[in-house]
Motif scaffolding. Structure first.
Motif, PDB file in Angstrom:
ATOM      1  N   UNK A  32       0.837  -1.183   0.000  1.00 29.01           N
ATOM      2  CA  UNK A  32       0.000   0.000   0.000  1.00 29.01           C
ATOM      3  C   UNK A  32       0.880   1.245   0.000  1.00 29.01           C
ATOM      4  N   UNK A  33       0.469   2.235  -0.817  1.00 28.04           N
ATOM      5  CA  UNK A  33       1.216   3.490  -0.869  1.00 28.04           C
ATOM      6  C   UNK A  33       1.047   4.252   0.428  1.00 28.04           C
ATOM      7  N   UNK A  34       2.117   4.867   0.881  1.00 32.87           N
ATOM      8  CA  UNK A  34       2.082   5.638   2.124  1.00 32.87           C
ATOM      9  C   UNK A  34       2.499   7.080   1.873  1.00 32.87           C
ATOM     10  N   UNK A  35       2.186   7.568   0.676  1.00 30.16           N
ATOM     11  CA  UNK A  35       2.526   8.936   0.323  1.00 30.16           C
ATOM     12  C   UNK A  35       1.534   9.425  -0.723  1.00 30.16           C
ATOM     13  N   UNK A  36       1.408  10.743  -0.892  1.00 29.71           N
ATOM     14  CA  UNK A  36       0.497  11.267  -1.916  1.00 29.71           C
ATOM     15  C   UNK A  36       0.978  10.854  -3.303  1.00 29.71           C
ATOM     16  N   UNK A  37       0.060  10.631  -4.204  1.00 30.71           N
ATOM     17  CA  UNK A  37       0.411  10.272  -5.576  1.00 30.71           C
ATOM     18  C   UNK A  37      -0.184  11.309  -6.519  1.00 30.71           C
ATOM     19  N   UNK A  38       0.668  12.097  -7.118  1.00 33.70           N
ATOM     20  CA  UNK A  38       0.260  13.104  -8.091  1.00 33.70           C
ATOM     21  C   UNK A  38       0.045  12.397  -9.420  1.00 33.70           C
ATOM     22  N   UNK A  39      -1.008  12.755 -10.139  1.00 33.20           N
ATOM     23  CA  UNK A  39      -1.272  12.194 -11.464  1.00 33.20           C
ATOM     24  C   UNK A  39      -1.403  13.339 -12.456  1.00 33.20           C
ATOM     25  N   UNK A  74      13.689  11.595 -11.465  1.00 31.42           N
ATOM     26  CA  UNK A  74      15.107  11.499 -11.089  1.00 31.42           C
ATOM     27  C   UNK A  74      15.349  11.756  -9.607  1.00 31.42           C
ATOM     28  N   UNK A  75      14.345  12.248  -8.892  1.00 32.39           N
ATOM     29  CA  UNK A  75      14.450  12.476  -7.448  1.00 32.39           C
ATOM     30  C   UNK A  75      13.867  11.310  -6.642  1.00 32.39           C
ATOM     31  N   UNK A  76      13.330  10.299  -7.333  1.00 35.46           N
ATOM     32  CA  UNK A  76      12.772   9.135  -6.659  1.00 35.46           C
ATOM     33  C   UNK A  76      11.272   9.193  -6.402  1.00 35.46           C
ATOM     34  N   UNK A  77      10.609  10.272  -6.831  1.00 30.57           N
ATOM     35  CA  UNK A  77       9.169  10.403  -6.635  1.00 30.57           C
ATOM     36  C   UNK A  77       8.406   9.535  -7.636  1.00 30.57           C
ATOM     37  N   UNK A  78       7.343   8.890  -7.180  1.00 38.19           N
ATOM     38  CA  UNK A  78       6.465   8.122  -8.057  1.00 38.19           C
ATOM     39  C   UNK A  78       5.324   9.050  -8.473  1.00 38.19           C
ATOM     40  N   UNK A  79       5.084   9.130  -9.780  1.00 40.13           N
ATOM     41  CA  UNK A  79       4.074  10.029 -10.340  1.00 40.13           C
ATOM     42  C   UNK A  79       3.242   9.243 -11.337  1.00 40.13           C
ATOM     43  N   UNK A  80       1.947   9.521 -11.365  1.00 37.03           N
ATOM     44  CA  UNK A  80       1.047   8.856 -12.295  1.00 37.03           C
ATOM     45  C   UNK A  80       0.836   9.671 -13.555  1.00 37.03           C
ATOM     46  N   UNK A  81       0.479   8.970 -14.618  1.00 35.95           N
ATOM     47  CA  UNK A  81       0.079   9.604 -15.875  1.00 35.95           C
ATOM     48  C   UNK A  81      -1.325   9.123 -16.200  1.00 35.95           C
ATOM     49  N   UNK A  82      -2.124   9.988 -16.816  1.00 37.39           N
ATOM     50  CA  UNK A  82      -3.470   9.623 -17.228  1.00 37.39           C
ATOM     51  C   UNK A  82      -3.727  10.147 -18.635  1.00 37.39           C
TER      52      UNK A  82
END
Length: 63
Positions: free
Chosen positions: A1-8, A47-55
């Motif tokens: 489970x993700x434990x951080x906000x996910x920007x899309x 490149x900073x390690x953040x996971x980001x979504x695309x839609x």
């Protein structure tokens, strides 16, 4: 489970966006996946390690 906000981020073309991300040093976390009747999504790591979504919508927005 993700434990951080996910920007899309909404994009016009997920394939082109993922290609640009990889060429810029990012990594695909999960490739393009269809959400039937709605569109497609994917996830990448910047490149900073953040996971980001695309839609990508399955049809253009109505103006």
């Amino acid at each position: 489970m993700l434990k951080f906000p996910l920007i899309t981020i909404a994009v016009d073309n997920i394939d082109a966006a993922l290609e640009h991300i990889v060429q810029s040093g990012g990594k695909t976390v999960r490739g393009k996946l269809e959400v039937p009747g709605l569109g497609w999504n994917a996830y990448f790591q910047d490149t900073e390690g953040n996971i980001i979504g695309l839609w990508q919508d399955s049809s253009p927005a109505v103006s």
